[in-house]
Design a protein around this motif. Sequence first.
Motif, PDB file in Angstrom:
ATOM      1  N   ILE A 136      -8.359   6.914   2.715  1.00  0.00           N
ATOM      2  CA  ILE A 136      -7.015   6.669   2.201  1.00  0.00           C
ATOM      3  C   ILE A 136      -5.953   6.639   3.299  1.00  0.00           C
ATOM      4  O   ILE A 136      -4.946   5.943   3.185  1.00  0.00           O
ATOM      5  N   GLY A 137      -6.194   7.372   4.382  1.00  0.00           N
ATOM      6  CA  GLY A 137      -5.238   7.358   5.493  1.00  0.00           C
ATOM      7  C   GLY A 137      -5.089   5.981   6.099  1.00  0.00           C
ATOM      8  O   GLY A 137      -4.001   5.608   6.560  1.00  0.00           O
ATOM      9  N   MET A 138      -6.157   5.197   6.086  1.00  0.00           N
ATOM     10  CA  MET A 138      -6.104   3.840   6.628  1.00  0.00           C
ATOM     11  C   MET A 138      -5.280   2.935   5.718  1.00  0.00           C
ATOM     12  O   MET A 138      -4.573   2.047   6.185  1.00  0.00           O
ATOM     13  N   TYR A 139      -5.376   3.165   4.403  1.00  0.00           N
ATOM     14  CA  TYR A 139      -4.520   2.419   3.476  1.00  0.00           C
ATOM     15  C   TYR A 139      -3.049   2.742   3.704  1.00  0.00           C
ATOM     16  O   TYR A 139      -2.189   1.854   3.675  1.00  0.00           O
ATOM     17  N   LEU A 140      -2.738   4.017   3.944  1.00  0.00           N
ATOM     18  CA  LEU A 140      -1.346   4.449   4.082  1.00  0.00           C
ATOM     19  C   LEU A 140      -0.661   3.868   5.317  1.00  0.00           C
ATOM     20  O   LEU A 140       0.568   3.882   5.408  1.00  0.00           O
ATOM     21  N   LYS A 141      -1.433   3.338   6.260  1.00  0.00           N
ATOM     22  CA  LYS A 141      -0.830   2.701   7.433  1.00  0.00           C
ATOM     23  C   LYS A 141      -0.103   1.417   7.050  1.00  0.00           C
ATOM     24  O   LYS A 141       0.889   1.039   7.673  1.00  0.00           O
ATOM     25  N   GLU A 142      -0.616   0.729   6.018  1.00  0.00           N
ATOM     26  CA  GLU A 142      -0.034  -0.561   5.623  1.00  0.00           C
ATOM     27  C   GLU A 142       0.595  -0.522   4.231  1.00  0.00           C
ATOM     28  O   GLU A 142       1.561  -1.230   3.963  1.00  0.00           O
ATOM     29  N   ARG A 143      -0.002   0.266   3.330  1.00  0.00           N
ATOM     30  CA  ARG A 143       0.509   0.427   1.962  1.00  0.00           C
ATOM     31  C   ARG A 143       0.627  -0.899   1.205  1.00  0.00           C
ATOM     32  O   ARG A 143       1.583  -1.143   0.477  1.00  0.00           O
TER      33      ARG A 143
END
Length: 268
Positions: A136-143
């Motif tokens: 999920i941290g990788m998703y939060l980079k771009e949102r």
Amino acid sequence: MPLNLLISNNPKTIEAVKNKEPCDVALSLESALIKAKHKKYDVVISDGFDASEFFDNAVNVKDYLKNAASDKKIKVFKQEVISVWSVKGGAGKTTVVKKLTEMFDKNIKILVIDFNFQDGGSDLSFLLDLPVIPHIGMYLKERTKESFFKNLIEYSPNISVLQAPPKLSFVKDIKPEDVENIIRFARSAFDVIIFDLPNKADEIVSTVLENSTKKIIVASGLVSEARRIKELDSDFLIVINSSNRQWKLYYKDFNCIAIKELGKILER
């Protein structure tokens, strides 16, 4: 005779559905909502999008035609957002999440979202033997919606996972609006969304619970848990993961089932 409503502007789709049985047709979702105010429809058939947010009796046109071709009764599946929580650690919450995913029909698309963030990786990641990335941290980079789907792990043909990161620092800036966006993206592609929540109460957990259609608390049978749950102002189903007889005193206060009765959740 049942009265169905088809939402489609595709002439071929309209012809195919009407060849099976008569139905009303709405060329847009807005038109369908207006029609549904004046008539009660047995099934709402959607063409190319998820209408379950607006209609409890929505079914995809592909599923409708497939069932109609085999003379099967059309089964309407209501989309579910299920949160699994506990008021203390070690209650067996993550095991319940895994058991739940395995109980659904293999044609049901399931997304498990792991919000049980902790340094060193989450219990769910270890239980399912998931790779370290994506998370999920990788998703939060771009949102973005594209980033959301790119960072899902396909655990099986019908089960995907948005896993917790190996370090808390990757999710230090997650906000309630991120949770709402994740749910919105998930609802566009999955029939069931299951959240594995941490045993704490904060704004992230509260946002998930507010958006859930079913809220489950897993309890290990301690009287202290029962007392904490009694203070909660919400409608929870309590799954008792213990044979502790003291809990029988609280059965009259809660909506409870034993862990061996977990399948009843699918019937509610």
